[in-house]
Design a protein around this motif. Sequence first.
Motif, PDB file in Angstrom:
ATOM      1  N   SER A   1       2.169   3.422   8.319  1.00  0.00           N
ATOM      2  CA  SER A   1       1.978   3.983   7.226  1.00  0.00           C
ATOM      3  C   SER A   1       2.807   5.273   6.751  1.00  0.00           C
ATOM      4  CB  SER A   1       0.333   4.977   7.150  1.00  0.00           C
ATOM      5  OG  SER A   1      -0.466   3.744   7.237  1.00  0.00           O
TER       6      SER A   1
ATOM      7  N   THR B   1      -1.021  13.680   0.436  1.00  0.00           N
ATOM      8  CA  THR B   1      -0.452  13.093  -0.785  1.00  0.00           C
ATOM      9  C   THR B   1      -1.116  12.856  -2.129  1.00  0.00           C
ATOM     10  OG1 THR B   1      -0.861  10.761  -0.114  1.00  0.00           O
ATOM     11  CG2 THR B   1       1.316  11.868   0.758  1.00  0.00           C
TER      12      THR B   1
ATOM     13  N   TRP C   1      -6.690   7.068   5.643  1.00  0.00           N
ATOM     14  CA  TRP C   1      -6.414   8.173   4.699  1.00  0.00           C
ATOM     15  C   TRP C   1      -7.177   9.381   5.021  1.00  0.00           C
ATOM     16  CZ3 TRP C   1     -10.356  10.215   1.759  1.00  0.00           C
ATOM     17  CH2 TRP C   1     -11.385   9.644   1.609  1.00  0.00           C
TER      18      TRP C   1
ATOM     19  N   ARG D   1       0.817  -1.176  -0.062  1.00  0.00           N
ATOM     20  CA  ARG D   1      -0.096   0.058   0.079  1.00  0.00           C
ATOM     21  C   ARG D   1       0.961   1.046  -0.105  1.00  0.00           C
ATOM     22  NH1 ARG D   1      -5.076  -0.658   3.924  1.00  0.00           N
ATOM     23  NH2 ARG D   1      -6.194  -2.460   2.834  1.00  0.00           N
ATOM     24  N   GLU D   2       0.344   2.249  -0.535  1.00  0.00           N
ATOM     25  CA  GLU D   2       1.126   3.579  -0.726  1.00  0.00           C
ATOM     26  C   GLU D   2       1.265   4.374   0.661  1.00  0.00           C
ATOM     27  OE1 GLU D   2       0.500   6.243  -4.043  1.00  0.00           O
ATOM     28  OE2 GLU D   2      -0.724   4.688  -4.988  1.00  0.00           O
ATOM     29  N   PRO D   3       2.246   4.721   0.992  1.00  0.00           N
ATOM     30  CA  PRO D   3       2.648   5.241   2.226  1.00  0.00           C
ATOM     31  C   PRO D   3       1.451   6.838   2.393  1.00  0.00           C
ATOM     32  CG  PRO D   3       4.460   5.940   1.181  1.00  0.00           C
ATOM     33  CD  PRO D   3       3.518   4.994   0.368  1.00  0.00           C
TER      34      PRO D   3
ATOM     35  N   TYR E   1      -1.919  10.030  -3.432  1.00  0.00           N
ATOM     36  CA  TYR E   1      -2.817   9.190  -2.943  1.00  0.00           C
ATOM     37  C   TYR E   1      -4.189   9.506  -2.213  1.00  0.00           C
ATOM     38  CZ  TYR E   1      -4.533   4.723  -0.484  1.00  0.00           C
ATOM     39  OH  TYR E   1      -5.154   3.684  -0.158  1.00  0.00           O
TER      40      TYR E   1
ATOM     41  N   GLU F   1       6.550   6.640   4.977  1.00  0.00           N
ATOM     42  CA  GLU F   1       7.335   6.007   4.072  1.00  0.00           C
ATOM     43  C   GLU F   1       8.728   5.243   4.605  1.00  0.00           C
ATOM     44  OE1 GLU F   1       9.162   8.008  -0.027  1.00  0.00           O
ATOM     45  OE2 GLU F   1       8.914   9.241   1.577  1.00  0.00           O
TER      46      GLU F   1
ATOM     47  N   ILE G   1       4.855  11.062   3.569  1.00  0.00           N
ATOM     48  CA  ILE G   1       5.814  10.597   2.883  1.00  0.00           C
ATOM     49  C   ILE G   1       7.009  11.772   3.240  1.00  0.00           C
ATOM     50  CG2 ILE G   1       4.644   9.832   0.871  1.00  0.00           C
ATOM     51  CD1 ILE G   1       5.118  12.470  -0.673  1.00  0.00           C
TER      52      ILE G   1
ATOM     53  N   THR H   1      -4.824  11.727 -11.103  1.00  0.00           N
ATOM     54  CA  THR H   1      -3.477  12.106 -10.421  1.00  0.00           C
ATOM     55  C   THR H   1      -3.003  13.420 -10.905  1.00  0.00           C
ATOM     56  OG1 THR H   1      -2.381  10.612 -12.091  1.00  0.00           O
ATOM     57  CG2 THR H   1      -3.096   9.693  -9.822  1.00  0.00           C
TER      58      THR H   1
ATOM     59  N   LYS I   1       7.435   1.966   6.191  1.00  0.00           N
ATOM     60  CA  LYS I   1       6.875   0.864   5.145  1.00  0.00           C
ATOM     61  C   LYS I   1       8.026   0.478   4.245  1.00  0.00           C
ATOM     62  CE  LYS I   1       2.814   1.360   3.156  1.00  0.00           C
ATOM     63  NZ  LYS I   1       2.077   0.584   3.809  1.00  0.00           N
TER      64      LYS I   1
END
Length: 465
Positions: free
Chosen positions: A452, A293, A107, A10-12, A295, A454, A15, A369, A457
């Motif tokens: 979560s 982010t 999120w 999963r994306e952090p 995300y 960066e 970041i 995005t 992870k």
Amino acid sequence: MSGHYEAPIREPLIIGHKTYHDITEDIARPIEERAGKLWWVSLYAALVLFIYGFGCIAYTIGTGIGAWGLNRTINWGWDITNFVWWVGIGHAGTLISAVLLLFRQRWRMSVNRSAEAMTIFAVVQAAIFPVIHMGRVWVGYWVFPLPNQFGSLWGNFNSPLLWDVFAISTYFSVSTVFWFMGLIPDFAMIRDRAKTPWTRKIYTFLAFGWGGKAKHWQRFEELSLVLAGLATPLVFSVHTTVSFDFATSVIKGWHSTIYPPYFVAGAIFSGFAMVQTLLLIARKVCHLEDYITMYHIEIMNIVIVVTGGMVTVAYATEYFIGWYSGSRFEDFTYLSPGAATGPYWWAFWSLIICNLVIPASFWFKRARTNIIWTFIVALIINIGMWFERFDIIVINLSRDYLPGSWTMFKPTIIDVGVYLGTIGFFSVLFLLYARTFPVIAQAELKSILKISGETYKAKEGDEHH
């Protein structure tokens, strides 16, 4: 919560290899540093709009609602259009705060604070319009079931105006308590960092004696869940009540069972678009790119796609009914062949293009995005949702059952001024909020840093490889 495992795939959510101290510094910086030139320019522009709108409201109260563009046929106009529009914008805050909290969506932690503030400020703007639409604002207290000098006078519960009072007051109360309670740990953080006695006194009062003890956190989390449970029905009930203003009438195009779910979906659709608009600005101005982010932006665009699809189905249903019924009266409702080719064709096609055609680009990841495109689409959606409310009210009323009373609506400069004034008022409140309150819930962010963030992870990913 920190012991929960989250897959490294999963994306952090955070970041930039942040530490706990970095989060505190980044969130507190916009409050502790001097405001920039852009903030002051925005504030002055918003104040100009607010003062102009306040003058238009004062003129309306002194002169009467005859100063608006209303007539015998169209007795609801821009005022109710703006009321429904502002209530709809306020929907996303409660959804992000309450519903996503219950579903444990992490999120939300970077966006919920600003969404909650937006909800409160939008509801304040919405509350203005039913009051001034009464004309005699000095007897506005009649809508409340209070003892008074006229004897046993009670609110008329058959009146949609009274339904709006209860809907707005309940929504505002619960949302404000939820928002303020979430701010308490952050107020304590600002209190502990305060450099002047005056600042320390203010934030000490606002922090309610918060000390960060285990008991404090236990009560905080329990109360958060209780308030989320109370607020979740509001997501569906408030705009359902607003839709009853129309659905319980016998006016063509309004008397529809699809209105409650359709209004709720449209409200979340426009609310998320407004949250995107404000967050993208706050993200750039307050330098919060590491916390809001790409995300987060993409997830919110996906919600916009889903609710936009619901709205599209509702539009198609309304249009089909208007065409299939064969009724000459249904052929001039806000979504019908008559509306598409009649004198309000420009409003109809503005609605279709802004709410159906352009947001459909979010089906593609490249569009979802793209920050600039997201910002443009979010603005377009809110323009389109305003046109939707305008079409529902003005087009349906402009052609009633008696052709002799058909007429057109022409807004006056007072109509426009009141609307611009509420936009200015909303902007002033949000700008002041961004300078005095933490725009992100830093205490909640710290709770997910080790699952979560960066850096963490990346470590988890290395270990599992």
